[in-house]
Motif scaffolding. Structure first.
Motif, PDB file in Angstrom:
ATOM      1  N   VAL A  83      -8.523 -21.171  12.915  1.00 25.75           N
ATOM      2  CA  VAL A  83      -9.766 -20.746  13.573  1.00 25.75           C
ATOM      3  C   VAL A  83      -9.800 -19.226  13.717  1.00 25.75           C
ATOM      4  CG1 VAL A  83     -11.131 -20.893  15.688  1.00 25.75           C
ATOM      5  CG2 VAL A  83     -10.015 -22.941  14.786  1.00 25.75           C
ATOM      6  N   GLY A  84      -8.689 -18.646  14.158  1.00 20.51           N
ATOM      7  CA  GLY A  84      -8.649 -17.200  14.340  1.00 20.51           C
ATOM      8  C   GLY A  84      -8.836 -16.439  13.045  1.00 20.51           C
ATOM      9  N   THR A  85      -8.189 -16.893  11.985  1.00 19.09           N
ATOM     10  CA  THR A  85      -8.324 -16.212  10.692  1.00 19.09           C
ATOM     11  C   THR A  85      -9.752 -16.312  10.163  1.00 19.09           C
ATOM     12  OG1 THR A  85      -5.996 -16.672  10.178  1.00 19.09           O
ATOM     13  CG2 THR A  85      -7.445 -16.102   8.341  1.00 19.09           C
ATOM     14  N   ALA A  86     -10.384 -17.470  10.346  1.00 18.36           N
ATOM     15  CA  ALA A  86     -11.776 -17.628   9.900  1.00 18.36           C
ATOM     16  C   ALA A  86     -12.701 -16.670  10.646  1.00 18.36           C
ATOM     17  CB  ALA A  86     -12.225 -19.077  10.114  1.00 18.36           C
ATOM     18  N   ILE A  87     -12.513 -16.553  11.956  1.00 18.34           N
ATOM     19  CA  ILE A  87     -13.333 -15.622  12.741  1.00 18.34           C
ATOM     20  C   ILE A  87     -13.043 -14.181  12.327  1.00 18.34           C
ATOM     21  CG2 ILE A  87     -13.745 -14.725  15.066  1.00 18.34           C
ATOM     22  CD1 ILE A  87     -13.258 -17.550  16.120  1.00 18.34           C
ATOM     23  N   LEU A  89     -11.926 -13.027   9.467  1.00 19.80           N
ATOM     24  CA  LEU A  89     -12.439 -12.737   8.125  1.00 19.80           C
ATOM     25  C   LEU A  89     -13.949 -12.548   8.155  1.00 19.80           C
ATOM     26  CD1 LEU A  89     -11.443 -12.434   5.229  1.00 19.80           C
ATOM     27  CD2 LEU A  89     -11.869 -14.872   4.887  1.00 19.80           C
ATOM     28  N   ALA A  90     -14.654 -13.431   8.874  1.00 20.71           N
ATOM     29  CA  ALA A  90     -16.113 -13.323   8.952  1.00 20.71           C
ATOM     30  C   ALA A  90     -16.530 -12.012   9.622  1.00 20.71           C
ATOM     31  CB  ALA A  90     -16.684 -14.515   9.717  1.00 20.71           C
ATOM     32  N   MET A  91     -15.863 -11.657  10.724  1.00 20.24           N
ATOM     33  CA  MET A  91     -16.218 -10.431  11.446  1.00 20.24           C
ATOM     34  C   MET A  91     -15.896  -9.189  10.620  1.00 20.24           C
ATOM     35  SD  MET A  91     -17.532 -11.268  14.403  1.00 20.24           S
ATOM     36  CE  MET A  91     -17.290  -9.848  15.455  1.00 20.24           C
ATOM     37  N   ILE A  93     -15.734  -8.891   7.293  1.00 18.07           N
ATOM     38  CA  ILE A  93     -16.694  -8.766   6.189  1.00 18.07           C
ATOM     39  C   ILE A  93     -18.044  -8.269   6.703  1.00 18.07           C
ATOM     40  CG2 ILE A  93     -18.029 -10.076   4.496  1.00 18.07           C
ATOM     41  CD1 ILE A  93     -15.557 -11.848   4.102  1.00 18.07           C
ATOM     42  N   CYS A  94     -18.500  -8.844   7.829  1.00 19.79           N
ATOM     43  CA  CYS A  94     -19.801  -8.449   8.378  1.00 19.79           C
ATOM     44  C   CYS A  94     -19.814  -6.996   8.845  1.00 19.79           C
ATOM     45  CB  CYS A  94     -20.169  -9.363   9.551  1.00 19.79           C
ATOM     46  SG  CYS A  94     -20.589 -11.055   9.062  1.00 19.79           S
ATOM     47  N   ALA A  95     -18.656  -6.461   9.212  1.00 19.41           N
ATOM     48  CA  ALA A  95     -18.588  -5.057   9.623  1.00 19.41           C
ATOM     49  C   ALA A  95     -18.364  -4.136   8.429  1.00 19.41           C
ATOM     50  CB  ALA A  95     -17.474  -4.874  10.645  1.00 19.41           C
ATOM     51  N   ALA A  96     -17.493  -4.527   7.507  1.00 19.54           N
ATOM     52  CA  ALA A  96     -17.115  -3.640   6.404  1.00 19.54           C
ATOM     53  C   ALA A  96     -18.229  -3.495   5.369  1.00 19.54           C
ATOM     54  CB  ALA A  96     -15.842  -4.166   5.733  1.00 19.54           C
ATOM     55  N   TYR A  97     -18.954  -4.579   5.088  1.00 17.99           N
ATOM     56  CA  TYR A  97     -19.970  -4.493   4.031  1.00 17.99           C
ATOM     57  C   TYR A  97     -21.101  -3.523   4.376  1.00 17.99           C
ATOM     58  CZ  TYR A  97     -23.751  -5.756   0.893  1.00 17.99           C
ATOM     59  OH  TYR A  97     -24.778  -5.702  -0.007  1.00 17.99           O
ATOM     60  N   ILE A 145     -10.860 -14.635  20.326  1.00 17.75           N
ATOM     61  CA  ILE A 145     -12.024 -13.762  20.513  1.00 17.75           C
ATOM     62  C   ILE A 145     -11.628 -12.312  20.794  1.00 17.75           C
ATOM     63  CG2 ILE A 145     -14.066 -13.328  21.919  1.00 17.75           C
ATOM     64  CD1 ILE A 145     -14.352 -15.628  19.958  1.00 17.75           C
ATOM     65  N   PRO A 146     -10.694 -12.030  21.741  1.00 22.01           N
ATOM     66  CA  PRO A 146     -10.361 -10.614  22.006  1.00 22.01           C
ATOM     67  C   PRO A 146      -9.826  -9.870  20.780  1.00 22.01           C
ATOM     68  CG  PRO A 146      -9.560 -12.009  23.782  1.00 22.01           C
ATOM     69  CD  PRO A 146     -10.007 -12.926  22.688  1.00 22.01           C
ATOM     70  N   ASN A 147      -9.215 -10.568  19.850  1.00 20.15           N
ATOM     71  CA  ASN A 147      -8.680  -9.948  18.631  1.00 20.15           C
ATOM     72  C   ASN A 147      -9.477 -10.380  17.404  1.00 20.15           C
ATOM     73  OD1 ASN A 147      -6.502  -8.734  20.086  1.00 20.15           O
ATOM     74  ND2 ASN A 147      -5.471 -10.719  20.088  1.00 20.15           N
ATOM     75  N   ALA A 148     -10.791 -10.490  17.575  1.00 24.29           N
ATOM     76  CA  ALA A 148     -11.629 -11.027  16.501  1.00 24.29           C
ATOM     77  C   ALA A 148     -11.692 -10.115  15.287  1.00 24.29           C
ATOM     78  CB  ALA A 148     -13.040 -11.298  17.026  1.00 24.29           C
ATOM     79  N   VAL A 149     -11.397  -8.840  15.458  1.00 19.22           N
ATOM     80  CA  VAL A 149     -11.475  -7.916  14.330  1.00 19.22           C
ATOM     81  C   VAL A 149     -10.471  -6.789  14.543  1.00 19.22           C
ATOM     82  CG1 VAL A 149     -13.263  -6.457  15.343  1.00 19.22           C
ATOM     83  CG2 VAL A 149     -13.082  -6.622  12.862  1.00 19.22           C
TER      84      VAL A 149
END
Length: 294
Positions: A83-87, A89-91, A93-97, A145-149
């Motif tokens: 779950v943590g890795t999925a969150i 990765l999504a966060m 990508i959404c920030a880096a792109y 959540i606290p380490n989401a990205v």
């Protein structure tokens, strides 16, 4: 074949000798832990085990898989990692792109604010109060959540997008009628498998080995990850020198703890060791490309 001078051959010999020493230094702890996990714990404590197991026994592994608490911890760690890795990765990508797009105004200022958080943070107590006020204590969300990205991973992925995916390709897709989401999912991500593999490896290993956040935010032992249980076993093992070993039953329990300790280290690290060979080629390629420039 080109003739090599004696100096070149000497240099090659020194390099191979140095690398051999490094390999031995790195491999010895792994081999020792593996041997100790299947050896008689009494022989391990006496220092009789170096490389080859002595008096084979599977008591450590049997105790691990008989313990419902350890099995639950293993399951919790898998859930937290997935779950943590999925969150993450999504966060990421959404920030880096967006930050990699030349037509995204203000991206340098946003990146500067993000990098600022790498050097200054609120600290442990404000973070704990924030997690508590959000009602996430003793839940999975307190760990993911606290380490989401991670800002550093955003920098690596943004650099990969900028250097490895030509902006002209994205412009052509936009002219053909693709939306930003279509460009991301149909063009950018399929071309970014190396860096995605790197991010999966970075984040999954971090989640798998994490125990401090669980120590701070979790109180229910049913929610404990494997690493927190391993920490308790290691602390108990360090207390052996302060315990009177004349009690036969207590001595036997401590010997079992010694066996469980090494077996737990093997079991806890096995998934990461199995995952890395499949991601190694992507890992090397992604890190080198993502580290060309900032």
């Amino acid at each position: 074949m080109v003739d090599r001078s004696p100096g070149d051959r000497l240099f090659d010999a020194l390099v191979y000798a140095l690398l051999s020493i490094v390999v031995l230094v790195v491999l010895y702890p792994l081999v020792f832990v593996l041997s100790a996990s299947v050896s008689d714990p009494a022989a391990v404590m006496k220092g009789q085990v170096w490389l080859v197991p002595k008096d084979w026994t599977w008591v450590g592994y049997s105790r691990i898989f008989q313990s419902g608490e350890i099995v639950t911890g293993y399951r919790n760690t898998i859930v937290y990692t997935v779950v943590g890795t999925a969150i993450n990765l999504a966060m990421t990508i959404c920030a880096a792109y967006p930050l990699s797009r030349k037509d995204f105004h203000g991206r340098n200022a946003i990146m500067a604010f993000a990098v600022f958080t790498m050097f200054f943070s609120g600290g442990l107590i404000p973070n704990y109060l924030l997690v508590k006020n959000l009602g996430m204590l003793d839940t999975i969300w307190a760990l993911v959540i606290p380490n989401a990205v991670a800002v550093w991973n955003i920098v690596i992925m943004r650099t990969f997008f900028q250097t490895s995916i030509p902006h002209e390709v994205q412009e052509s897709a936009s002219i053909d009628g693709c939306t930003d989401f279509q460009i991301l999912f149909r063009i950018v991500l399929p071309l970014s498998l190396p860096i995605i593999a790197v991010m999966v490896l970075f984040y999954s290993v971090a989640h798998w080995n994490a125990f401090f956040n669980a120590l701070i935010y979790l109180t229910d032992r049913d929610h404990y990850p494997l690493q927190l249980l391993l920490r308790e076993i290691l602390i108990l093992g360090e207390m052996q020198e302060m315990v009177d070993m004349s009690d036969a039953s207590l001595a036997q329990k401590l010997l079992e703890v010694e066996a469980i300790k090494y077996a737990m280290v093997v079991v806890a690290n096995l998934p990461v060791l199995l995952l890395y060979p499949f991601l190694q080629k992507y890992f090397v390629k992604g890190v080198m490309i993502g580290a060309i420039k900032g």
